[in-house]
Every structure is written in structure tokens, then in C-alpha cells.
Design an enzyme around this catalytic site. Structure first.
Site, PDB file in Angstrom:
ATOM      1  N   GLY A 174      37.589  23.744 -29.835  1.00 57.27           N
ATOM      2  CA  GLY A 174      37.804  22.799 -30.639  1.00 57.27           C
ATOM      3  C   GLY A 174      37.462  22.956 -31.944  1.00 57.27           C
TER       4      GLY A 174
ATOM      5  CG  ASP B  28      31.660  24.849 -21.895  1.00 55.88           C
ATOM      6  OD1 ASP B  28      30.949  23.950 -21.392  1.00 55.88           O
ATOM      7  OD2 ASP B  28      31.701  24.566 -23.220  1.00 55.88           O
TER       8      ASP B  28
END
Length: 486
Positions: A95, A255
Site C-alpha cells: 500500500g 503478511d
């Protein structure tokens, strides 16, 4: 007059983008209004075959911020999924980051060059994709410290101020981190591939992890099960090493669990001072899920999620695949226990022939004493070598329960501990939290001297140096909170 340094010469490959195009979104870093180098790891640059002087040029800063990449490079934002604080998100991804590409270092190893804070991507989920100076410098200093301590970790090559203000709780100066990793393949990468129901993609991802990180698995009868077993073992060793130095990661989401076994995402991490199994510092970890003493259990949980993702590769029949996965995951606890006890044997200077049960009892009884008195772990372990040499007072001064520590010291000294060996594994210096905050605050205000000094100190953690006494002492009592910087 000497000639100006030449622009950096670097060839960046696009292996991830070519091998796993379904998980790579071509993207470009945002422009940088006023790039200014804040920190550069010259040693890491040399490892990568890069000229540090060239990286300091305008062209070098262009590389380090992704605004001027070499011809042929294909920067991509990577897709991955993940369990965040136990809750599954099927689409996370980079992101505020970009994989610029891969390069081969001087040892012949393939390494990722990756950016953080380089602007929004299709995975930004409403965020601006930028980062502030403080959190990026935290990654630099903590990564430098972990590497110096011998703990596998991603490492910061550089931090470059952008000249762009970033709005968080307040307006802060922006920065981009250039990060180097064995790869950015994670548990969340496998989760994403599995969620697509594309078995070929899952297989290619697993093959890439084998080729880059666990090549011995390629020759196993069941290569994908062997890959899983290798990741389980690597993570067991990694978390044990964290525990031995009091490192609290702070955000062990799937993650943030690498298939390589490197530490990744050094945002809300901290080094525990007063020993406390329930210590945690991250502002986003409301319930203490990732507290110090829970880290092995969380790692095991995360690895169970990896098994679920890789299950179709283990066997054609699901029941058989599940049985294989359960048995392989069962290897985590013995591997962790062996690494943890082996590490503590070294920290206590215990002789090789000492029975495991005796060593385990010494360690657990010691940790009970440290827990009861919230004794500073780093100081105690380092000063213990003085007791091995006959002077127990530096250690006794740290512990409230004098009768308890005296009885323990008597048992321990009877084993014949090796003081010199202890000094080689017990650091004098770790990134003390108050000193990290002091350095980051000064750097944010424009003064890099405290940060540079701290980096120098933690880069040589086992070597006691005159004039650095304040770097070896714990900070003031009281709560400490870290923030991830998003």
C-alpha cells in the site's frame, strides 16, 4: 579538483514480476520534491556491489527513491493477503511500497531492492502511501542492530527525506526507505495465491520460495512439504533469537512472516528492558496479542495459516495433506525449544556436556527471578560474565531478591561457566527505547547527530566502549508506546 562521483551503475531484474505476474502491479514511485539523504549503510551498499559515493549523487537519490530507476527495471507493487490481529484480509499488498527489482550481491545472492513510503498504489486502501522521517529512521537503526546481533533481518540501505510534508497525528517531514531483503515472499503471499484457486500460481510461488530460500527442498520426495518444513524451522530459529535479546516485534501478522526466515516490518517494534513475559508496546495491538511471551505461539499460529495455504501442494487427497501438514507443524516447538535453549546455554556460558534438564532448570529459574523483579535483561546478561569471573556485585545490584539470586548464582557457578564466551553473545548495547525516541525526535527536527551516534553504537553491540555508558543503561521507568507510522 577531484571529479564528481559518477551515477550508480546497477542492473535491476524483474524476476518477481515475470514469475508471478498475477501478484505484481506495475507502478511508479511518487515524485520527490526535495530529496536529501538522511542515512546510508555504506557496508550494505558494498555488499550489493554498489558505490556508496554514487548513491549520494542526485542520480543515486533518484534510485533510492524510485524516481529514476535503471533502464529495463519494472517496479511493481506486490499483492498479498494476510491475517491482521487474527482477522483475514484477502487483499492487502504494497500500500505504500514498491519492489524496484532484484540485484545480485557480491556473494552471488539474489536480493530485493524495495521502497517504503514511495506513495499510493492500488493497494493503499485510502491511505496516502507516504511515510514520515521518524518511522523510516526507526527501521534503519533497528535493522542495523538486529543484523549486528546476528539475527536474520531485512536491512535499510538508505533513508531519503522527500521534502514533502506528511499528515499523521500532526504534520511531519516525509521520507522514503530503501530496504534490502532476501525476498518479500511472505505467508500472506501464499495466502493470496491460494485464495485465487489457481493451483499453478500457488505452485509457481512455492517453487520461487524453494529456489530463492530453501533449495535443499527441491531434491526431497515431497518438495512442497519439505519447503514448509524448512520455513517452520527457519521461523522457529528466528523467533528464538528475538526472545534471547528481548526483541518484541509488535505486529506479527501473517503478511509480516517471511518465507526466507528474515525479520520484516520494523515499525512498532521495541527491545524489552525490564523482563516481563507480558511486555508489549505497539499502539495498534490493543489486546497484547503480540506481547513478548506470546511470540512463539503466534509464530506457530501464523505457520498453521501457511500450511492451510499450501495444502493442495502436499498431497492430492485433502485428508492426507492435512495429516502431513499437522506433522510438519509439530516440528516447530522442538525446533524453537532447541534454538532457545541453545541460545541460553551460550548466554549463560554453560559447558557443552551439561545435561539439558539441568540447563533448562537454570534458565527457567533465572527467568522467574528476572520476571519477579522486572530486571533489565540486557544489563543482567552482560554483567553476568563478571560473576563468572568472581565478582557478583554488578549482577546482585540489579536484583531485589538477593537470597534468590545468590542461591541461583551458586548453582550456576558450579557448572563452570565460560565468561569469555558469554561476552561474545551478550550485547552491551541494544537500541534502548528512550534513546531511539531521542534520536528520532532530533532527526525529525533536523539534527541527525544523535541518530548517527546511535547507529554507530548498535552496529558494534558486543564491544564495550568508553564514553558510551548511557547507551548501556535502561531508560526511565514508565510506559512506552510505539507506532507503526501509517
Amino acid at each position: 579538483m577531484s571529479a564528481a562521483p559518477a551515477a550508480p551503475t546497477v542492473a535491476l531484474g524483474d524476476r518477481f514480476a515475470r514469475t508471478l505476474p498475477e501478484m505484481a502491479v506495475p507502478w511508479q514511485a511518487a515524485g520527490v520534491p526535495e530529496p536529501r539523504l538522511l542515512a546510508l549503510d555504506d557496508d550494505l551498499a558494498a555488499e550489493l556491489g554498489l558505490d556508496a559515493a554514487a548513491l549520494r549523487t542526485p542520480a543515486g537519490l533518484g534510485l533510492l527513491t524510485g524516481t529514476a530507476v535503471p533502464e529495463g527495471a519494472r517496479p511493481v507493487a506486490q499483492a498479498y493477503a494476510g491475517h491482521q490481529f487474527g482477522y483475514y484480509n484477502p487483499r492487502l499488498g504494497d500500500g505504500r511500497a514498491l519492489l524496484l527489482g532484484e540485484l545480485t550481491d557480491r556473494a552471488g545472492r539474489l536480493r530485493d531492492l524495495h521502497l517504503k513510503g514511495s506513495g499510493g498504489t492500488p493497494f493503499s486502501r485510502g491511505g496516502d502511501g507516504f511515510a514520515a522521517v521518524g518511522p523510516m529512521l526507526r527501521e534503519f537503526v533497528v535493522g542495523r542492530a538486529l543484523h549486528a546481533l546476528g539475527i536474520p533481518t531485512t536491512r535499510a540501505l538508505a533513508v531519503v527525506a522527500t521534502g514533502r510534508p506528511v499528515r499523521r497525528e500532526t504534520v511531519l517531514p516525509g521520507a522514503v526507505l530503501a530496504r534490502v531483503a532476501a525476498s518479500h515472499l511472505r505467508v500472506g503471499s501464499a495466502q493470496y495465491a491460494r485464495a485465487t484457486d489457481d493451483r499453478d500460481l500457488l505452485r509457481r510461488l512455492a517453487d520461487e520460495a524453494i529456489d530463492r530460500h530453501h533449495p535443499a527442498a527441491a531434491d526431497a520426495p515431497n518438495r512442497y512439504l519439505a519447503l514448509y518444513e524448512a520455513v517452520v524451522a527457519a521461523q522457529a530459529r528466528l523467533v528464538a533469537r528475538w526472545m534471547l535479546v528481548g526483541f518484541v516485534h509488535g505486529v506479527m501478522n501473517t503478511d509480516n512472516v517471511t518465507l526466507s526466515g528474515e525479520t520484516i516490518d520494523l515499525g512498532p517494534c521495541a527491545f524489552m528492558e525490564g523482563y516481563d513475559a507480558d511486555a508489549w508496546y505497539s499502539s495498534v495491538d490493543q489486546g497484547g496479542r503480540y506481547r513478548y511471551g506470546n511470540q512463539p505461539l503466534v509464530a506457530e499460529w501464523d505457520l498453521a495459516r501457511l500450511a492451510e495455504a499450501l495444502l493442495p501442494l502436499f498431497a492430492e487427497e485433502q485428508e492426507e495433506a492435512v495429516e502431513l501438514a499437522v506433522a510438519a507443524l509439530g516440528g516447530f516447538r522442538p525446533a524453537y525449544d532447541a534454538a532457545w535453549l541453545g541460545g541460553w546455554r551460550a548466554k549463560l556460558g554453560l559447558p557443552a556436556g551439561l545435561d539439558d534438564a539441568v540447563a533448562t532448570a537454570l534458565v527457567t529459574d533465572l527467568l522467574d527471578l528476572l520476571q519477579a523483579g522486572k530486571v533489565d535483561l540486557t544489563s543482567f546478561a552482560r554483567r553476568l560474565s563478571s560473576a563468572a569471573r568472581g565478582d557478583a556485585e554488578p549482577v546482585r545490584r540489579l536484583v531485589l531478591d538477593l537470597a534468590g539470586i545468590d542461591a541461583w548464582l551458586e548453582r550456576w557457578r558450579a557448572t563452570g561457566p565460560d565468561a569469555g564466551a558469554m561476552d561474545r553473545v551478550n550485547p552491551v548495547y541494544v537500541p534502548r527505547n528512550h534513546l531511539v525516541e531521542e534520536a528520532l525526535a532530533a532527526a525529525t527536527a533536523g539534527d541527525l547527530a544523535p541518530f548517527d551516534r546511535l547507529v554507530d553504537v548498535v552496529s558494534r553491540p558486543f564491544e564495550e566502549r568508553s564514553g558510551l555508558e548511557r547507551y548501556a543503561e535502561p531508560g526511565p521507568a514508565g510506559p512506552y508506546v510505539t507506532f507503526c507510522g501509517t
